[in-house]
Design an enzyme around this catalytic site. Structure first.
Site, mmCIF file in Angstrom:
data_model
loop_
_atom_site.group_PDB
_atom_site.id
_atom_site.type_symbol
_atom_site.label_atom_id
_atom_site.label_comp_id
_atom_site.label_asym_id
_atom_site.label_seq_id
_atom_site.Cartn_x
_atom_site.Cartn_y
_atom_site.Cartn_z
ATOM 1 N N HIS A 55 8.849 -0.769 6.423
ATOM 2 C CA HIS A 55 8.870 -2.036 5.392
ATOM 3 C C HIS A 55 9.586 -3.299 6.219
ATOM 4 O O HIS A 55 9.827 -4.224 5.768
ATOM 5 C CB HIS A 55 9.614 -1.788 4.051
ATOM 6 C CG HIS A 55 8.847 -0.761 3.514
ATOM 7 N ND1 HIS A 55 9.579 -0.175 2.320
ATOM 8 C CD2 HIS A 55 7.450 -0.169 3.485
ATOM 9 C CE1 HIS A 55 8.456 0.650 1.866
ATOM 10 N NE2 HIS A 55 7.555 0.589 2.232
ATOM 11 N N ARG A 111 20.921 -11.187 1.010
ATOM 12 C CA ARG A 111 20.801 -9.606 1.454
ATOM 13 C C ARG A 111 20.761 -9.570 3.031
ATOM 14 O O ARG A 111 21.534 -8.699 3.499
ATOM 15 C CB ARG A 111 19.333 -9.073 1.037
ATOM 16 C CG ARG A 111 19.319 -8.837 -0.441
ATOM 17 C CD ARG A 111 17.825 -8.522 -0.685
ATOM 18 N NE ARG A 111 17.718 -7.289 -0.179
ATOM 19 C CZ ARG A 111 16.317 -6.809 -0.133
ATOM 20 N NH1 ARG A 111 15.216 -7.373 -0.288
ATOM 21 N NH2 ARG A 111 16.131 -5.688 0.761
HETATM 22 P P1 OAD Z 1 14.976 3.329 -4.633
HETATM 23 O O1 OAD Z 1 15.860 2.313 -5.186
HETATM 24 O O2 OAD Z 1 13.656 3.448 -5.324
HETATM 25 O O3 OAD Z 1 15.512 4.851 -4.741
HETATM 26 C C1 OAD Z 1 16.848 5.101 -4.079
HETATM 27 C C2 OAD Z 1 17.012 6.419 -4.332
HETATM 28 O O4 OAD Z 1 18.319 6.790 -3.727
HETATM 29 C C3 OAD Z 1 17.111 6.982 -5.673
HETATM 30 O O5 OAD Z 1 16.108 8.358 -5.929
HETATM 31 C C4 OAD Z 1 18.435 7.516 -5.836
HETATM 32 O O6 OAD Z 1 18.906 8.832 -6.644
HETATM 33 C C5 OAD Z 1 18.911 7.660 -4.377
HETATM 34 N N1 OAD Z 1 20.502 7.681 -4.017
HETATM 35 C C6 OAD Z 1 21.228 6.853 -4.627
HETATM 36 N N2 OAD Z 1 22.474 6.836 -3.875
HETATM 37 C C7 OAD Z 1 22.220 7.755 -2.948
HETATM 38 C C8 OAD Z 1 23.043 8.400 -1.959
HETATM 39 N N3 OAD Z 1 24.449 8.094 -1.830
HETATM 40 N N4 OAD Z 1 22.503 9.285 -0.886
HETATM 41 C C9 OAD Z 1 21.288 9.621 -1.326
HETATM 42 N N5 OAD Z 1 20.569 9.139 -2.180
HETATM 43 C C10 OAD Z 1 20.874 8.260 -3.137
HETATM 44 O O7 OAD Z 1 14.847 3.038 -3.073
HETATM 45 P P2 OAD Z 1 13.654 3.465 -2.230
HETATM 46 O O8 OAD Z 1 12.870 4.691 -2.506
HETATM 47 O O9 OAD Z 1 13.884 3.364 -0.760
HETATM 48 O O10 OAD Z 1 10.196 -1.573 -0.890
HETATM 49 O O11 OAD Z 1 12.395 2.387 -2.455
HETATM 50 C C11 OAD Z 1 11.305 2.395 -1.780
HETATM 51 C C12 OAD Z 1 10.812 0.964 -1.613
HETATM 52 O O12 OAD Z 1 10.979 -0.011 -3.022
HETATM 53 C C13 OAD Z 1 11.957 -0.218 -1.029
HETATM 54 O O13 OAD Z 1 11.505 -0.061 0.440
HETATM 55 C C14 OAD Z 1 11.469 -1.380 -1.414
HETATM 56 C C15 OAD Z 1 11.327 -1.083 -2.938
HETATM 57 O O14 OAD Z 1 10.588 -2.081 -3.590
HETATM 58 C C16 OAD Z 1 9.832 -2.724 -0.376
HETATM 59 O O15 OAD Z 1 10.535 -3.709 -0.229
HETATM 60 C C17 OAD Z 1 8.270 -2.969 0.194
#
Ligand code: OAD
Length: 253
Positions: free
Chosen positions: A122, A73
């Protein structure tokens, strides 16, 4: 796709705000080629099991597997470039220097786009630290200065001889206190919070928009899909970070 009136509404709220907070998640980096976690087709957690790769126990059981996955990654992030969404946020910060980006992302794409005030909830995938934080939290280790057999997994900590690990937050771990405190302090007093590319499933980050709203802030969400934040958003701009944020910044003029 939002119409121009919605984009203009977002621009007008930005112009009327003294304190703008921006909460970003994995979606903000997707158009840079860094996968999200929970997208059904290509999200990391659709292909890999977080319990085997992103917990302290997983690392203790199989340090090489976890280290190698983070190396993979890291390399992906190294090769990625900021996308127009990151660049639009950096431009927004130039115009509104009190703005702060609060990110759940472990990449440095906000910084490489030019954002200065970035809170990393994070951690930072480019950095490594002692698994035991033997010299205090965090005990950062510059792995580029170490020589070790890379086929054997993580290098030993130069201070205590035990493992080095990535400087990221895993499941069941606390967030870095200074970063969380800064996010809470700003998130609760901002007048506008842009919530970009997060599913809103992982707390405490996912609680920030609710706290901001309780404090009187308006919430603008940018996401192509529905999320846990959508129901409290005052304005939902349905689309990707790159396309929507570029239009919002254009509409400021
Ligand atoms: P997620 O993978 O849970 O969510 C990603 C979001 O981005 C979803 O709601 C998609 O609809 C949206 N998305 C996809 N493509 C997009 C784009 N081009 N522009 C805007 N939005 C888009 O990711 P996070 O919410 O960041 O934690 O996840 C939170 C945490 O869960 C991460 O930081 C990680 C993970 O486990 C740790 O590693 C501690």
């Amino acid at each position: 796709m939002p119409d121009q009136a919605q984009i203009q509404q977002a621009a007008d709220w930005i112009k009327a705000s003294a304190k703008i907070a921006v909460l970003t998640g994995a979606g903000a980096s997707k158009e840079s080629g860094v996968p999200t976690f929970r997208d059904a087709m290509d999200g990391l957690w659709a292909k890999y099991n977080p319990e085997q790769l992103a917990t302290p126990q997983a690392f203790q059981e199989n340090p090489k597997l976890v280290w190698d996955w983070y190396e993979f990654r890291r390399e992906m992030v190294r090769q990625a470039n900021p996308n127009p969404g990151h660049l639009a946020l950096a431009e927004l910060e130039r115009r509104y220097p009190t703005m702060r980006v609060i990110t759940q992302n472990v990449d440095d794409l906000h910084e490489r786009a030019g954002s200065k005030n970035v809170i990393h909830l994070h951690g930072n995938i480019a950095q490594s630290k002692c698994f035991f934080d033997c010299q205090g939290s965090p005990t950062l280790v510059d792995v580029s200065a170490l020589v070790w057999d890379k086929t054997s997994g993580p290098p030993p900590c130069p201070n205590c001889g035990r493992w080095v690990r990535p400087d990221v937050v895993w499941f069941y771990e606390q967030l870095p206190t200074d970063q969380l405190d800064a996010a809470m302090a700003f998130g609760t007093v901002c007048d506008l919070m842009l919530v970009i590319g997060t599913s809103g499933l992982v707390t405490p980050a996912a609680s920030l928009p609710g706290y901001a709203k309780q404090g009187g802030a308006k919430i603008i969400e940018v996401n192509p899909d529905h999320s846990m934040i959508t129901r409290i958003a005052d304005l939902k701009l349905t689309g990707t970070s790159a396309e929507i944020l570029s239009r919002v910044v254009e509409a400021l003029d």
